[in-house]
Structure formats: C-alpha cells, structure tokens
Write a protein that holds these residues in place. Structure first.
Motif, PDB file in Angstrom:
ATOM      1  N   ALA A  46       0.821  -1.169  -0.155  1.00 43.41           N
ATOM      2  CA  ALA A  46       0.007   0.110   0.167  1.00 43.41           C
ATOM      3  C   ALA A  46       0.971   1.107   0.054  1.00 43.41           C
ATOM      4  O   ALA A  46       0.521   2.263  -0.698  1.00 43.41           O
ATOM      5  CB  ALA A  46      -0.725   0.019   1.198  1.00 43.41           C
ATOM      6  N   VAL A  47       1.757   1.431   0.950  1.00 38.21           N
ATOM      7  CA  VAL A  47       2.731   2.337   0.831  1.00 38.21           C
ATOM      8  C   VAL A  47       3.423   2.721  -0.535  1.00 38.21           C
ATOM      9  O   VAL A  47       3.681   3.668  -1.083  1.00 38.21           O
ATOM     10  CB  VAL A  47       3.950   2.232   2.042  1.00 38.21           C
ATOM     11  CG1 VAL A  47       4.946   3.536   2.008  1.00 38.21           C
ATOM     12  CG2 VAL A  47       3.186   2.383   3.489  1.00 38.21           C
ATOM     13  N   LEU A  48       4.101   1.534  -1.075  1.00 38.33           N
ATOM     14  CA  LEU A  48       4.693   1.769  -2.327  1.00 38.33           C
ATOM     15  C   LEU A  48       3.645   2.404  -3.470  1.00 38.33           C
ATOM     16  O   LEU A  48       4.024   3.212  -4.111  1.00 38.33           O
ATOM     17  CB  LEU A  48       5.194   0.314  -2.793  1.00 38.33           C
ATOM     18  CG  LEU A  48       6.516  -0.391  -1.898  1.00 38.33           C
ATOM     19  CD1 LEU A  48       6.834  -1.576  -2.328  1.00 38.33           C
ATOM     20  CD2 LEU A  48       7.507   0.894  -1.878  1.00 38.33           C
ATOM     21  N   ALA A  49       2.527   1.788  -3.515  1.00 37.11           N
ATOM     22  CA  ALA A  49       1.389   2.350  -4.403  1.00 37.11           C
ATOM     23  C   ALA A  49       1.252   3.718  -4.206  1.00 37.11           C
ATOM     24  O   ALA A  49       1.184   4.470  -5.095  1.00 37.11           O
ATOM     25  CB  ALA A  49       0.051   1.516  -4.260  1.00 37.11           C
ATOM     26  N   ALA A  50       1.137   4.128  -2.837  1.00 38.72           N
ATOM     27  CA  ALA A  50       0.985   5.591  -2.700  1.00 38.72           C
ATOM     28  C   ALA A  50       2.223   6.271  -3.259  1.00 38.72           C
ATOM     29  O   ALA A  50       2.107   7.734  -3.548  1.00 38.72           O
ATOM     30  CB  ALA A  50       0.831   5.751  -1.093  1.00 38.72           C
ATOM     31  N   MET A  51       3.447   5.875  -2.834  1.00 37.80           N
ATOM     32  CA  MET A  51       4.544   6.473  -3.405  1.00 37.80           C
ATOM     33  C   MET A  51       4.707   6.804  -4.805  1.00 37.80           C
ATOM     34  O   MET A  51       5.259   7.791  -5.224  1.00 37.80           O
ATOM     35  CB  MET A  51       5.698   5.786  -2.819  1.00 37.80           C
ATOM     36  CG  MET A  51       5.948   5.719  -1.522  1.00 37.80           C
ATOM     37  SD  MET A  51       7.391   4.693  -0.835  1.00 37.80           S
ATOM     38  CE  MET A  51       8.854   5.580  -1.615  1.00 37.80           C
ATOM     39  N   GLU A  52       4.132   6.129  -5.667  1.00 36.83           N
ATOM     40  CA  GLU A  52       3.926   6.123  -6.913  1.00 36.83           C
ATOM     41  C   GLU A  52       3.021   7.241  -7.461  1.00 36.83           C
ATOM     42  O   GLU A  52       3.157   7.480  -8.798  1.00 36.83           O
ATOM     43  CB  GLU A  52       3.489   4.584  -7.700  1.00 36.83           C
ATOM     44  CG  GLU A  52       4.604   3.551  -7.509  1.00 36.83           C
ATOM     45  CD  GLU A  52       5.802   3.847  -8.326  1.00 36.83           C
ATOM     46  OE1 GLU A  52       5.639   4.408  -9.548  1.00 36.83           O
ATOM     47  OE2 GLU A  52       6.828   3.496  -7.922  1.00 36.83           O
ATOM     48  N   ALA A  53       2.149   7.774  -6.620  1.00 35.33           N
ATOM     49  CA  ALA A  53       1.100   8.686  -7.252  1.00 35.33           C
ATOM     50  C   ALA A  53       1.914  10.057  -7.553  1.00 35.33           C
ATOM     51  O   ALA A  53       3.067  10.341  -7.050  1.00 35.33           O
ATOM     52  CB  ALA A  53       0.330   9.100  -5.901  1.00 35.33           C
ATOM     53  N   GLU A  54       1.434  10.491  -8.721  1.00 35.44           N
ATOM     54  CA  GLU A  54       2.106  11.804  -9.094  1.00 35.44           C
ATOM     55  C   GLU A  54       1.823  13.365  -8.756  1.00 35.44           C
ATOM     56  O   GLU A  54       2.189  13.985  -9.170  1.00 35.44           O
ATOM     57  CB  GLU A  54       2.071  11.731 -10.632  1.00 35.44           C
ATOM     58  CG  GLU A  54       2.975  10.309 -11.179  1.00 35.44           C
ATOM     59  CD  GLU A  54       3.069  10.264 -12.583  1.00 35.44           C
ATOM     60  OE1 GLU A  54       2.770  11.286 -13.407  1.00 35.44           O
ATOM     61  OE2 GLU A  54       3.262   9.265 -13.295  1.00 35.44           O
ATOM     62  N   SER A  55       0.443  13.053  -7.859  1.00 38.13           N
ATOM     63  CA  SER A  55       0.133  14.250  -7.515  1.00 38.13           C
ATOM     64  C   SER A  55      -0.726  13.923  -6.292  1.00 38.13           C
ATOM     65  O   SER A  55      -0.849  13.083  -5.789  1.00 38.13           O
ATOM     66  CB  SER A  55      -0.984  14.980  -8.469  1.00 38.13           C
ATOM     67  OG  SER A  55      -2.227  14.005  -8.832  1.00 38.13           O
ATOM     68  N   PHE A  56      -1.309  15.136  -5.673  1.00 40.49           N
ATOM     69  CA  PHE A  56      -2.175  14.846  -4.448  1.00 40.49           C
ATOM     70  C   PHE A  56      -3.486  14.321  -4.640  1.00 40.49           C
ATOM     71  O   PHE A  56      -3.916  13.357  -4.173  1.00 40.49           O
ATOM     72  CB  PHE A  56      -2.503  16.323  -3.841  1.00 40.49           C
ATOM     73  CG  PHE A  56      -3.226  16.146  -2.554  1.00 40.49           C
ATOM     74  CD1 PHE A  56      -2.455  15.604  -1.327  1.00 40.49           C
ATOM     75  CD2 PHE A  56      -4.434  16.484  -2.474  1.00 40.49           C
ATOM     76  CE1 PHE A  56      -3.271  15.628  -0.281  1.00 40.49           C
ATOM     77  CE2 PHE A  56      -5.219  16.272  -1.364  1.00 40.49           C
ATOM     78  CZ  PHE A  56      -4.682  16.045  -0.249  1.00 40.49           C
ATOM     79  N   GLU A  57      -3.989  14.562  -5.957  1.00 37.33           N
ATOM     80  CA  GLU A  57      -5.340  13.801  -6.304  1.00 37.33           C
ATOM     81  C   GLU A  57      -4.941  12.423  -6.724  1.00 37.33           C
ATOM     82  O   GLU A  57      -5.820  11.447  -6.491  1.00 37.33           O
ATOM     83  CB  GLU A  57      -5.769  14.780  -7.649  1.00 37.33           C
ATOM     84  CG  GLU A  57      -6.435  15.889  -7.467  1.00 37.33           C
ATOM     85  CD  GLU A  57      -5.312  17.086  -7.295  1.00 37.33           C
ATOM     86  OE1 GLU A  57      -4.125  16.901  -7.731  1.00 37.33           O
ATOM     87  OE2 GLU A  57      -5.553  18.164  -6.818  1.00 37.33           O
ATOM     88  N   GLY A  58      -3.785  12.217  -7.283  1.00 38.13           N
ATOM     89  CA  GLY A  58      -3.378  10.736  -7.394  1.00 38.13           C
ATOM     90  C   GLY A  58      -3.060   9.818  -6.046  1.00 38.13           C
ATOM     91  O   GLY A  58      -3.741   8.831  -6.261  1.00 38.13           O
TER      92      GLY A  58
END
Length: 191
Positions: A46-58
C-alpha cells in the motif's frame, strides 16, 4: 507389605495431553506469524502504491480506491483539515466537512484507535452502516500543513492482535503523512 502403584499410565497420558497443547499452541503461533507477515506485506504494498502517485489527487485515488483492494478492507476514507477548511475523501469522491468537528475528532485519537464497533465512524460516509471493525489513524503534519485521520474499516469484527496491528497502522499513517507533506510542499514532484 507395601503395594506398588503404577504411575506410568498416568504419566504417559499427562505427557500426551501436554504434547497436544504444545502442538496446538505451535499451530496458533505459526498461523499468527503467517497472518502478521501477510499484513506487513500488504502495508508495504500500500505504501509503495501511494509513493507512485504523481499528484495529491493521485494520492487520494490510491488511498481511497486502491488501498481497500491491497489491504483487503471494505472502506477507506481520508479526512483532512487544511487551513480553515475540512474535507473527506472516499471512493465516492471528496466532500466538505466541518473543520472544527474534524479537529475535535483528531484530538481524541492518540496515534491509532483500533476497535470493534456496531456502526462505523461517520467519516466513512454512507459505508458507516456496514463497518464492524475500524481503525482511526492520525495523520500529523506541522502547521500550516494538513492534519487529519485515515479511517479504515471492514465488515467483520477484529481478528488481529491489537498491539501489532496498531504498530503497522501507525507506520501506514506516518508514511501517508510524509507523502501528503511532499505533495503540499513540492506539488510538481511525485508524491
């Protein structure tokens, strides 16, 4: 003359009983270790998936849409106080909430509150009626950055060791807080 008492039969029965109890405890320990290992793996994913987000909305999308699948949960919502505004995000989008009520709720939680409930916290929105176990996790950032709560829930009652579960969830909350800080401070960089 003295009589000989046979202890062997009783001793063997007692040893068999103790061996059975030890085997049962060992199986319980192995099941716990496997479950704990799976929980650790899910939290890391879950943390790794969140780290991949490119923006706050992502990041909001990952937390509210992907984390329920990754973590095997029924509901995830994120509520934040940003300046004098309050909002909550879940699978249905973003809604405004009263920042003062949200701030009072945040103040009531130390780091993680893991509990079985008859009805989920109102921050779950429409899903609150389905929730039977929930974790409220503080999201702490220094002012003027957002503070808030990550609320995660499931339809079944709690089945994990609260101390170890709390430690994993505290890690999840702190990781999310760090990603929120990065999004707010450097909005053009990846979360």
């Amino acid at each position: 003359m003295g009589r000989v008492i046979q202890f062997e039969e009783r001793a063997v029965a007692h040893l068999r009983e103790r061996l059975g109890a030890a085997q049962e405890a060992n199986e319980d320990l192995i099941a716990f270790a496997r479950g704990h290992s799976g929980a650790v793996s899910s939290i890391h994913e879950a943390v790794l998936a969140a780290m991949e987000a490119e923006s706050f909305e992502g990041l909001l999308h990952v937390v509210t849409q992907e984390w329920p699948l990754i973590l095997g949960l029924d509901a995830v919502a994120l509520a934040l106080v940003v300046g004098d505004q309050g909002f909550r995000a879940d699978g249905n989008g973003v809604q405004h909430v009263d920042p003062q009520i949200l701030a009072r709720t945040i103040d009531q939680i130390e780091a993680v509150d893991l509990r079985t409930v008859g009805r989920g916290h109102p921050l779950f929105g429409p899903a609150c009626d389905l929730i039977r176990a929930e974790a409220l996790i503080r999201i702490d950032c220094d002012p003027p950055l957002p503070t808030g709560l990550l609320v995660i829930g499931q339809r079944t009652e709690l089945s994990l060791d609260a101390r170890h579960g709390s430690e994993l969830l505290m890690f999840l909350g702190r990781s999310l807080a760090a990603m929120i800080r990065r999004c707010v401070i450097n909005p053009t960089q990846k979360a």
